[in-house]
Design an enzyme around this catalytic site. Structure first.
Site, PDB file in Angstrom:
ATOM      1  N   HIS A 115       0.606  -1.394  -0.255  1.00  9.30           N
ATOM      2  CA  HIS A 115      -0.251   0.369  -0.404  1.00  9.30           C
ATOM      3  C   HIS A 115       1.040   1.274   0.170  1.00  9.30           C
ATOM      4  CE1 HIS A 115      -3.960  -1.586   0.670  1.00  9.30           C
ATOM      5  NE2 HIS A 115      -3.198  -2.786   1.379  1.00  9.30           N
TER       6      HIS A 115
ATOM      7  N   ASP B 286       3.465   9.452  -0.577  1.00 12.70           N
ATOM      8  CA  ASP B 286       1.805   8.312   0.008  1.00 12.70           C
ATOM      9  C   ASP B 286       2.012   7.578  -1.807  1.00 12.70           C
ATOM     10  OD1 ASP B 286       0.099   8.140   1.406  1.00 12.70           O
ATOM     11  OD2 ASP B 286      -0.500  10.291   1.060  1.00 12.70           O
TER      12      ASP B 286
END
Ligand code: GDG
Length: 463
Positions: free
Chosen positions: A158, A366
């Site tokens: 992720h 991110d």
């Protein structure tokens, strides 16, 4: 049809009222598990004095089997707070300055990964597909293979996969990458993560890449691909139109009057670029004084990983910064920054997003950033806000109609904010329509189906 087993650090089954709190990921994984009569395996969230081998807690939620294990105090300190959140998290977000290297953490990580594998193995049936999630559990498949399992095992990261030179600063980088080669399919959020992985495999692991993209190293051949995660767009639109969202929107509008709102919503994490964000807002007020008294920044920074010392440092830094900027610019009837350190329900957040002219999402790194997509989904089609988005959020690959900024460059953010605040309604609508199309099409269901489909399609490992 094969059963699906999801393995993740935490298990979050959306139940009843809680589903208002649960994110799209939990809902999407749970929906997949319901379809496949699946098992969700993970840590219970409990920390006990000593944790024995095995003894998992097993329960059923509709046709989904939920299996959890407890962690001991040592596991929690070394695996969770240690190697996962003080070593891998900072390192994979390019913060070598914050990464803690400690042999104890390392051992604890692989010990807990092995415990996950040993507790899970007895439940696995021959045709099951196993899908392991995120940086906490990279070592899980290698242990399952050691135990002789030949089932198809996939892994999805992720968070970003770092450039080779960054990964090399990790003392046991080889062990970690060898762990990835025990999977059959490794999924990343973006092309740049996949490129970084290819680079490591080719130039550090002495591996090779076939013309069809299979990677060979450490004695195994695996597949790796890009699967950008999405949100449950339909559900988020419904949340934004709920009574709770409307109450929050009305309260916000009432408190803002004619002023415009810029909103940021993040877990309080040093990867999210929060100090630079506040400084950019300060510089906006300096450079374009017409915004004084006319624009406010609402920053919701939900506390996270409070036992990791670096998180306390960033919290203190932000409190001091917002206090200083407010002290400098506030007037008796206007506060520039509303800095809030608490959690809201997803419906309340959707209402706040909808009341905002700008969604400001400026992480330094991110994996994806779901807030950017949620901001888009929450907008009113007739009067949508503008997304200002960091080029270092995975989401920027898909959301090209946002105002893309370099989150290290305060002036770049200032210019984007000033442009976004002054966009015509036609410009806002044009950009939003295109963004919304992507958010709707490339949603969490598409992500899940793509990954599970690709895992199902890989040839079975030969023992
Ligand atoms: C990791 C990767 C990747 C935030 N405050 C509240 C709240 N939130 C929700 C948001 C959003 C989620 O938390 C945050 O997701 P992000 O994607 O923005 O970031 P991470 O937590 O760092 O997630 C990231 C993600 O995994 C998925 O693959 O995109 O790159 O770092 O859904 O809305 N939710 C509630 N109250 C809050 O106050 N209910």
């Amino acid at each position: 049809m094969s059963r699906l087993i999801v393995v993740s650090n935490r298990v979050s089954i959306p139940r009843g009222r809680d589903s208002a709190q649960a994110g799209g990921l939990a809902v999407a994984l749970y929906a997949a598990l319901r379809r496949y009569d699946g098992i969700w395996f993970g840590w219970s969230g409990n920390v006990v004095e000593t944790s024995g081998e095995g003894h998992p807690n097993i329960s059923k939620v509709s046709n989904v089997t939920v299996v959890t294990i407890d962690l001991s105090t040592d596991d929690y300190d070394e695996y969770y707070n240690g190697f996962a959140n003080r070593t891998l998290w900072p390192l994979f977000h390019y913060r070598t300055d914050l990464a803690a290297y400690d042999r104890k953490y390392d051992k604890g990580y692989f010990r807990v990964n092995a415990r996950f594998a040993h507790s899970l193995a007895p439940m696995v049936e021959p045709d099951d597909l196993i899908w392991v999630h995120d940086y906490h559990l990279i070592g899980c498949a290698e242990e399952l293979r050691r135990m002789g399992l030949t089932q198809k095992i996939g892994f999805f990261l992720h968070i970003p996969f770092p450039a080779t030179e960054i990964l090399l600063t990790l003392p046991n980088h080889q062990a970690l990458v060898r762990g990835l080669f025990a999977y059959d399919l490794v999924g990343f959020q973006t092309e740049s993560d996949l490129r970084a992985f290819h680079d490591y495999v080719m130039f550090e692991a002495g591996g090779s890449i076939s013309p069809t993209g299979e990677l060979t190293a450490h004695g195994r051949t695996i597949r790796a691909g890009v699967f950008p995660i999405g949100i449950d767009a339909k559900e988020f639109v419904a949340k934004a139109e709920s009574a709770e969202a409307k109450r929050h929107l009305d309260r916000m509008r009432h408190s803002m009057g004619q002023r415009k709102l810029i909103i940021g919503v993040d877990r309080l994490d040093y990867s999210k670029g929060l100090p630079t964000r506040l400084e950019s807002f300060e510089r906006l007020l300096e450079t374009y004084p017409e915004n004084r008294g006319a624009v406010s920044l609402l920053q919701v920074a939900t506390p996270s990983r409070v036992e990791v010392p670096e998180y306390d440092d960033i919290r203190q830094e932000l409190e001091a910064l917002s206090g200083r900027i407010n002290g400098r610019f506030a007037d008796f009837d206007w506060v520039p920054i509303r800095y809030i350190s608490r959690a809201y329900s997803q419906r309340a957040l959707a209402g706040l997003f909808r009341s905002s002219r700008i969604g400001l999402v400026t992480p330094l790194r991110d994996g994806m950033n779901l807030v950017a997509k949620e901001f888009v989904a929450a907008q009113d089609a007739a009067n949508p806000g503008v997304l200002v988005l960091s080029r270092f959020a995975g989401a920027s690959d898909q959301l090209a109609d946002a105002l893309i900024v370099n989150p290290y460059d305060v002036d770049d953010i200032v210019e984007a904010l000033q442009r976004g605040l002054n966009f015509s309604l036609a410009e806002r609508r044009k950009r939003w329509r295109r963004l919304m199309e992507v958010v709707r099409e490339e949603d969490v269901t598409a992500w899940r189906n793509d990954f599970v489909g690709a895992l199902d399609a890989v040839p079975r490992t030969v023992a």
